[in-house]
Design an enzyme around this catalytic site. Structure first.
Site, mmCIF file in Angstrom:
data_model
loop_
_atom_site.group_PDB
_atom_site.id
_atom_site.type_symbol
_atom_site.label_atom_id
_atom_site.label_comp_id
_atom_site.label_asym_id
_atom_site.label_seq_id
_atom_site.Cartn_x
_atom_site.Cartn_y
_atom_site.Cartn_z
ATOM 1 N N GLN A 105 0.857 -1.192 0.000
ATOM 2 C CA GLN A 105 0.000 0.000 0.000
ATOM 3 C C GLN A 105 0.889 1.237 0.000
ATOM 4 O OE1 GLN A 105 -2.155 1.684 3.422
ATOM 5 N NE2 GLN A 105 -4.057 1.163 2.366
ATOM 6 N N TYR A 177 -5.806 11.187 3.661
ATOM 7 C CA TYR A 177 -4.450 11.479 3.194
ATOM 8 C C TYR A 177 -4.497 12.222 1.848
ATOM 9 C CZ TYR A 177 -3.431 8.468 7.094
ATOM 10 O OH TYR A 177 -3.394 7.932 8.353
ATOM 11 N N ARG A 229 -7.928 2.199 -2.551
ATOM 12 C CA ARG A 229 -8.717 2.257 -1.316
ATOM 13 C C ARG A 229 -9.302 3.661 -1.145
ATOM 14 N NH1 ARG A 229 -7.716 0.630 5.081
ATOM 15 N NH2 ARG A 229 -9.546 -0.692 5.097
ATOM 16 N N ARG A 322 -8.066 -5.782 12.682
ATOM 17 C CA ARG A 322 -7.790 -6.034 14.101
ATOM 18 C C ARG A 322 -7.886 -7.520 14.438
ATOM 19 N NH1 ARG A 322 -12.017 -1.476 15.863
ATOM 20 N NH2 ARG A 322 -12.936 -2.323 13.962
#
Length: 375
Positions: A105, A177, A229, A322
């Site tokens: 990524q 971002y 993404r 997670r």
């Protein structure tokens, strides 16, 4: 033996470029703050990924920065220069040796970058609008020349990923971002070709996609995955709405990408604004583009029944974040019919067994509510 009802999660999937995944489970990209200060991948980080790569069909790394002034976190590994290729290769090899497809990524942090991490503390963005919140730096608006340079940097990092042996890259256009900053009406107030109307705010994200695809076509000697993404909405006003996102994904679906990856904390979360629809965001996205490009769904999926229910929306791939930190053996336990042994809360005494690097471990145990079991 595996319970037959979970069989759909373990069917192979072949991307249109011919790359095959052994199952429908993806390790989601997650920041781990554990790289070396020089931007190389640490030994602890390599072991952490290797421990989680023997089950999932595909592993997406934490984001790597494509430009020196795009480094978004302490302990983040870099992809911005050729001398980092051996470091990138070490990680790709560790993932692939365990049987997973390895995806790098890549991102630029833009206005989210901590000034102390970058040359001259020069925080940049689409416009000089700080992120919301106390003490956020006012970024400098990028010039046309700098924007074109960063687009090339995404291409150069893609070339390094190819040379380092990755099976693909994921363009990180989510989580506030730089790529998202250009798409967002909150952070992009420009009046040139790079901003203004919704259509112009798409210019930078699409240019990054085009450059990455160009570099792949010129450099990859074998099939190579390119994914993207995105975050479907922003809380800010003005901010990205669900209606904006439907325009974004329509444009992305024309780009011959291998997948789109939704960034969500909760798989079943519903839109805030922009559409008159009571379904979950992922169901709306899947209906809109799922017949044109595979969609990866994600968000608070802990047990195989959660995963199966999510899979039944039609999204072909389910990402676990997670949960694969909490239980790296999740996939194997389902395959062995031991799904009742899956652990869904972090055990505070288990850092060593879970092979979690210390910076990530400290973040987990000192952030109540982030991981189940930390109150």
């Amino acid at each position: 033996m595996m319970n037959k009802k979970y069989a759909p999660l373990f069917e192979t999937m072949t991307f249109k470029n011919g790359i095959q995944l052994k199952n429908r489970i993806v390790m989601a990209p997650m920041t781990n703050w554990s790289s070396n200060p020089d931007g190389t991948v640490s030994e602890a980080e390599v072991k952490y990924y290797a421990r989680r790569s023997n089950g999932a069909g595909m592993v997406i790394t934490a984001c790597t920065y494509v430009t020196a002034n795009g480094k978004g976190f302490h302990g983040e590994f870099g992809g911005d220069r050729d001398e980092l290729i051996p470091s990138l290769r070490q990680l790709a090899t560790a993932i692939k040796e365990q049987g997973a497809i390895a995806i790098l990524q890549m991102f630029h942090g833009g206005r989210q970058v901590p000034p102390e991490l970058i040359p001259d503390g020069d925080v940049v963005s689409a416009s000089n609008i700080p992120a919301e919140g106390n003490g956020k730096p006012e970024p400098r608006e990028l010039s046309d020349q700098e924007i074109r340079s960063i687009i090339r940097d995404f291409g150069e990092t893609t070339r390094r990923a190819i040379e380092a042996g990755y099976d693909g890259v994921e363009i990180h256009g989510a989580n506030g971002y730089l790529i998202q900053q250009f798409f967002s009406p909150h952070s992009n107030r420009r009046e040139d070709k790079w901003g203004g109307s919704l259509e112009k705010r798409l210019t930078f994200p699409m240019a990054v996609v085009d450059e990455v695809k160009r570099v792949v076509s010129e450099n990859a000697k074998r099939p190579f995955i390119v994914g993207y993404r995105f975050s479907p909405e922003e809380a800010e006003t003005p901010g990205i709405t669900m209606a904006d996102t439907l325009v974004l994904i329509d444009e992305l679906a024309k780009k011959d990408l291998d997948y789109l990856h939704v960034s969500l904390q909760e798989f079943w979360s519903k839109p805030r604004r922009g559409v008159d629809d009571t379904r979950s965001r992922i169901e709306i996205i899947q209906e809109r583009v799922g017949n044109r490009v595979p969609v990866i769904g994600v968000g608070s999926i802990y047990n195989p029944d959660d995963a199966l229910k999510a899979f039944q929306t039609g999204v072909p791939l389910i990402a676990l974040g997670r949960e694969l930190i909490i239980d790296p053996d999740w996939v194997q336990k389902v395959l062995d019919g031991k799904e009742n042994e899956i652990i869904t809360e972090i055990n505070k005494n288990n850092q060593e067994q879970l092979v979690i690097p210390d910076p990530l471990w400290q973040a987990i145990i000192h952030t109540p509510g982030w991981f189940p079991g930390i109150h």
